[in-house]
Write a protein that holds these residues in place. Sequence first.
Motif, PDB file in Angstrom:
ATOM      1  N   CYS A 119      43.697  68.042  27.308  1.00 30.21           N
ATOM      2  CA  CYS A 119      45.040  67.475  27.134  1.00 30.21           C
ATOM      3  C   CYS A 119      46.110  68.563  27.200  1.00 30.21           C
ATOM      4  O   CYS A 119      47.164  68.380  27.828  1.00 30.21           O
ATOM      5  N   ARG A 123      49.855  69.617  29.953  1.00 24.84           N
ATOM      6  CA  ARG A 123      51.166  69.501  29.304  1.00 24.84           C
ATOM      7  C   ARG A 123      51.948  70.797  29.470  1.00 24.84           C
ATOM      8  O   ARG A 123      51.417  71.869  29.200  1.00 24.84           O
ATOM      9  N   SER A 134      49.181  61.170  21.619  1.00 23.75           N
ATOM     10  CA  SER A 134      49.029  61.589  23.011  1.00 23.75           C
ATOM     11  C   SER A 134      47.559  61.744  23.380  1.00 23.75           C
ATOM     12  O   SER A 134      47.141  61.384  24.479  1.00 23.75           O
ATOM     13  N   LYS A 137      46.041  58.316  23.727  1.00 29.91           N
ATOM     14  CA  LYS A 137      46.455  57.700  24.993  1.00 29.91           C
ATOM     15  C   LYS A 137      45.589  58.224  26.143  1.00 29.91           C
ATOM     16  O   LYS A 137      45.129  57.464  26.995  1.00 29.91           O
ATOM     17  N   LYS A 138      45.340  59.532  26.147  1.00 30.06           N
ATOM     18  CA  LYS A 138      44.494  60.134  27.187  1.00 30.06           C
ATOM     19  C   LYS A 138      43.042  59.672  27.060  1.00 30.06           C
ATOM     20  O   LYS A 138      42.342  59.555  28.060  1.00 30.06           O
ATOM     21  N   ASP A 141      42.397  56.721  29.129  1.00 30.32           N
ATOM     22  CA  ASP A 141      42.397  56.954  30.582  1.00 30.32           C
ATOM     23  C   ASP A 141      41.032  57.517  30.983  1.00 30.32           C
ATOM     24  O   ASP A 141      40.777  58.706  30.866  1.00 30.32           O
ATOM     25  N   PHE A 144      40.770  60.634  33.220  1.00 31.54           N
ATOM     26  CA  PHE A 144      41.146  61.936  32.677  1.00 31.54           C
ATOM     27  C   PHE A 144      39.958  62.533  31.939  1.00 31.54           C
ATOM     28  O   PHE A 144      39.359  61.889  31.085  1.00 31.54           O
TER      29      PHE A 144
END
Length: 188
Positions: A119, A123, A134, A137-138, A141, A144
């Motif tokens: 992550c 960024r 965050s 959220k990843k 996915d 990812f």
Amino acid sequence: MPITYQQAVEHLRAWTRTPSLLTHARAVEVVMRAAAAKYGGEGADAETWAVTGLLHDADYDEWPEEHPQRIVDWLKEQGEEEMAYAAAFHQTKWNLPPKTAMDKALLACDELAGFVIACCLVRPEGIATLEPKSVKKKLKDKAFAAKVDRQIIRDSVELLGVDMDGHIQFVIDALKPHAQELGIFGKV
């Protein structure tokens, strides 16, 4: 006589050459050192927890098909039964039951530390502004960091008996002071 930190580093470097795996080993070491105080209870030896984190994947570069059997065997040869068992337990395909808080913490810190680093790498601010929301959220996915097993993260945090947001924040906080060394400082 227990293995020293220096012996662990030397052994890791003898078996591990991939920079990303060396970074992962260091990240898990850092998180496990902090985890000893948070999850280990009174008397938890932070050095033992840290060395376990450092070495848990030491055989992966050379012998991925045998992982973690080689490092488990080596740790047993050194008389480090507790470390050996934690390294064996983190191989979830072996279906071993956890025996100690260190076993549970290694599993809960290993995949998540790797994921948090992933992550940070996408960024601009790296870890500086990373928050649990965050990371979560990843986690949703699937494309990812596709090799990270999300189910292991969920199950291991539950096994550890902690809140997902709190554990993610704990991992972020443990890694933050080492951001420069781990390459997760960001580009801003």
